[in-house]
Motif scaffolding. Structure first.
Motif, short mmCIF file in Angstrom:
data_model
loop_
_atom_site.label_atom_id
_atom_site.label_comp_id
_atom_site.label_asym_id
_atom_site.label_seq_id
_atom_site.Cartn_x
_atom_site.Cartn_y
_atom_site.Cartn_z
N ARG A 192 0.72 -1.22 -0.15
CA ARG A 192 -0.20 -0.08 0.06
C ARG A 192 0.90 1.36 0.06
NH1 ARG A 192 -4.72 0.47 4.29
NH2 ARG A 192 -4.83 2.20 2.99
N GLY A 193 2.07 1.21 0.56
CA GLY A 193 2.81 2.23 0.87
C GLY A 193 3.41 2.53 -0.57
N GLY A 194 3.83 1.63 -1.02
CA GLY A 194 4.49 1.45 -2.55
C GLY A 194 3.45 2.20 -3.50
N ARG A 195 2.16 1.62 -3.44
CA ARG A 195 1.17 2.26 -4.27
C ARG A 195 1.02 3.70 -4.19
NH1 ARG A 195 -1.50 -2.73 -3.36
NH2 ARG A 195 -2.97 -1.73 -2.00
N ARG A 196 0.91 3.95 -2.93
CA ARG A 196 0.71 5.50 -2.91
C ARG A 196 1.83 6.44 -3.35
NH1 ARG A 196 -1.00 6.96 3.29
NH2 ARG A 196 -1.25 9.05 2.03
N TYR A 197 3.06 5.75 -3.02
CA TYR A 197 4.20 6.57 -3.74
C TYR A 197 4.42 6.59 -5.21
CZ TYR A 197 9.05 7.78 -4.52
OH TYR A 197 10.26 8.36 -5.05
N PHE A 198 4.08 5.70 -5.72
CA PHE A 198 4.09 5.74 -7.32
C PHE A 198 2.98 6.50 -7.96
CE2 PHE A 198 6.82 1.79 -6.42
CZ PHE A 198 7.76 2.18 -7.07
N ALA A 199 1.69 6.25 -6.91
CA ALA A 199 0.65 7.12 -7.67
C ALA A 199 0.85 8.68 -7.62
CB ALA A 199 -0.67 6.72 -6.75
N VAL A 200 1.66 8.91 -6.68
CA VAL A 200 2.06 10.47 -6.71
C VAL A 200 2.70 10.86 -8.25
CG1 VAL A 200 3.41 12.19 -5.59
CG2 VAL A 200 2.13 10.79 -4.15
#
Length: 230
Positions: free
Chosen positions: A210-218
């Motif tokens: 989830r943390g990785g998805r939030r980062y790459f979504a930015v």
């Protein structure tokens, strides 16, 4: 013949006077200091939250040990331990949510200040050679600001972050809670340990994903104004 009100052609707006470079630099510096203050405040807040979480968890686990000795680890102790561990997990999850949010906010402040540095370079291109922090408002510029000398791998940046620290601590608490609940329900200890480890690893993997998805979504949804020159 008199001109009808509806036939009047609106006059173009008056041109705004150009702001001098000195005034523009003052505006940029004011915004820069505002971002620095906001970033410092959020960092201080999240460190305080983590310290509160660690203090609360340490005190609660110590109380569990003391109550266990006083009650000779009776059935009442099991109920007490499960209740305390459940509260610890809830507090840990709330702290983890805030830590992840602050991580995204910190990235936001870094990118915003990089953009201001790019504006400084626009005012005086010769200033670029004096800046060690990044002055491009994209991912590469943010990485440079986080580590001026470059060459540091993303793994070390992520592994040493407060987010991973909280995810690891919460994984351990979840393992304790699940394992204790399994043993209290009458399951064999080896099976309880196996289920606890599986629960901890599952939570760790989901949280990191989830943390990785939030980062790459930015970076997927963000458009840089001053990208890094190739």
């Amino acid at each position: 013949m008199s001109e009808e009100p509806g036939d009047a052609t609106p006059e173009p707006p008056a041109a705004q006077p150009a702001v001098s470079p000195g005034i523009r630099a003052q505006f940029l510096a004011t915004e820069h200091w505002s971002l620095l203050a906001s970033r410092s405040t959020t960092q201080s807040e999240v460190l305080t939250r983590i310290s509160m979480f660690l203090t609360f968890t340490s005190a609660s686990l110590l109380s569990v040990a003391l109550v266990g000795q006083a009650t000779q680890f009776s059935e009442a102790f099991r109920a007490f331990a499960l209740t305390i561990l459940s509260i610890d997990v809830v507090v840990g999850l709330l702290t983890q949510i805030r830590v992840m949010s602050v991580g995204m906010e910190d990235l936001m402040y870094v990118v915003a200040m990089n953009r201001l540095r790019a504006a400084y370079v626009d005012l005086d291109p010769g200033m670029a050679r004096y800046l060690m922090a990044g002055y491009s408002d994209d991912e590469e510029g943010a990485k440079r600001t986080y580590y001026f000398f470059g060459g540091r791998r993303d793994f070390s940046q992520v592994a040493g972050s407060s987010m991973v620290f909280m995810v690891t601590a919460n994984s351990a608490l979840i393992a304790l809670l699940v394992g204790s609940a399994m043993v209290a329900a009458g399951l064999p200890v080896p099976l309880g340990v196996a289920v606890a480890v599986a629960a901890a690893l599952t939570f760790f993997g989901i949280s990191m994903a989830r943390g990785g998805r939030r980062y790459f979504a930015v970076w997927k949804n963000y458009k840089a104004i001053f990208p890094t020159e190739v």
